[in-house]
Design an enzyme around this catalytic site. Structure first.
Site, PDB file in Angstrom:
ATOM      1  N   HIS A   1       0.831  -1.212   0.341  1.00  0.00           N
ATOM      2  CA  HIS A   1      -0.080  -0.089  -0.072  1.00  0.00           C
ATOM      3  C   HIS A   1       0.878   1.185  -0.193  1.00  0.00           C
ATOM      4  O   HIS A   1       1.237   1.812   0.771  1.00  0.00           O
ATOM      5  CB  HIS A   1      -0.948   0.036   1.173  1.00  0.00           C
ATOM      6  CG  HIS A   1      -2.121   0.922   1.022  1.00  0.00           C
ATOM      7  ND1 HIS A   1      -1.764   2.311   1.297  1.00  0.00           N
ATOM      8  CD2 HIS A   1      -3.409   0.756   0.936  1.00  0.00           C
ATOM      9  CE1 HIS A   1      -3.121   3.038   1.409  1.00  0.00           C
ATOM     10  NE2 HIS A   1      -4.090   2.055   1.217  1.00  0.00           N
ATOM     11  N   PHE A   2       1.575   1.553  -0.972  1.00  0.00           N
ATOM     12  CA  PHE A   2       1.301   0.904  -2.286  1.00  0.00           C
ATOM     13  C   PHE A   2       2.814   0.767  -2.584  1.00  0.00           C
ATOM     14  O   PHE A   2       3.756   1.484  -2.453  1.00  0.00           O
ATOM     15  CB  PHE A   2       0.708   1.871  -3.603  1.00  0.00           C
ATOM     16  CG  PHE A   2      -0.637   2.119  -3.440  1.00  0.00           C
ATOM     17  CD1 PHE A   2      -1.590   1.127  -3.690  1.00  0.00           C
ATOM     18  CD2 PHE A   2      -1.113   3.168  -2.424  1.00  0.00           C
ATOM     19  CE1 PHE A   2      -2.861   1.345  -3.308  1.00  0.00           C
ATOM     20  CE2 PHE A   2      -2.529   3.333  -2.154  1.00  0.00           C
ATOM     21  CZ  PHE A   2      -3.386   2.457  -2.653  1.00  0.00           C
TER      22      PHE A   2
END
Length: 199
Positions: free
Chosen positions: A97-98
């Protein structure tokens, strides 16, 4: 909420590093943390829980690691609390994430808001009952939060009706608001008497 913290009987939060030196009721930290993440974690690491001033041994194989505030800076029962949190870049969730551009998930920021409000309500209730989150209302995330940024979370009680509470929480970085929500809680009376064995 962390149930392993030994709460002073008068409802004041103990000073960091000392559970025997509670601040006077209504006192604020004045820039010095009232309690730190280490203070919150340590009783859990020892496998302890507190109820009515009585320490109960818990399963030592259980290690609670879901405290998402680093410091409780101010606490005024019935009114407001201020906490601080910096999410480290080493969080496992940031790998996904991410990839290549880590951002703190909104769910973690929301939980940090709920924990700040939860400590405020627990103190307001004299640590005799526990607030559980029942609704997230009007949550807003104004910009992405990156690991390493210091969050300042301010919780203010907006309404109290019987066992239901509304708390507004504002999250700032360097004085600019990055997130906020109105959180609804219901207070419950938990008892560990039937589930724990006193030593």
């Amino acid at each position: 909420m962390v149930h392993g913290f030994k709460y002073p009987r008068n409802g004041a939060v103990a000073a960091a590093g000392s559970l025997r030196n509670p601040l006077p009721p209504g006192a604020t930290g004045g820039g010095t943390p009232i309690a730190t993440a280490a203070t919150f974690h340590e009783p859990c690491n020892q496998g302890l829980a507190a109820r009515g001033g009585r320490i109960i041994k818990r399963n030592r194989g259980l290690n609670v690691r879901f405290v998402l505030i680093d410091r409780l800076l101010e606490l005024e029962p019935g009114k407001r609390a201020v906490a601080q949190r910096t999410f480290p870049p080493t969080l496992d969730v940031l790998a996904d994430h991410f990839p290549g551009h880590p951002l703190i998930p909104g769910v973690l920021i929301t939980e940090a808001m709920a924990q700040t409000a939860g400590w405020l309500l627990a103190a307001t209730l004299g640590f005799e009952r526990w607030p559980l989150l029942s609704m997230i209302h009007s949550a807003k995330f104004r910009r992405p939060v990156e690991p390493g940024e210091e969050l300042r979370l301010t919780a203010d009680i907006r309404s109290m009706h019987a066992d239901d509470y509304a708390v507004d929480v504002n999250v700032q970085i360097a004085g600019a608001t990055v997130a906020g929500a109105r959180l609804m809680f219901h207070a419950f009376d938990f008892s560990l008497a039937t589930n724990d064995r006193a030593s």
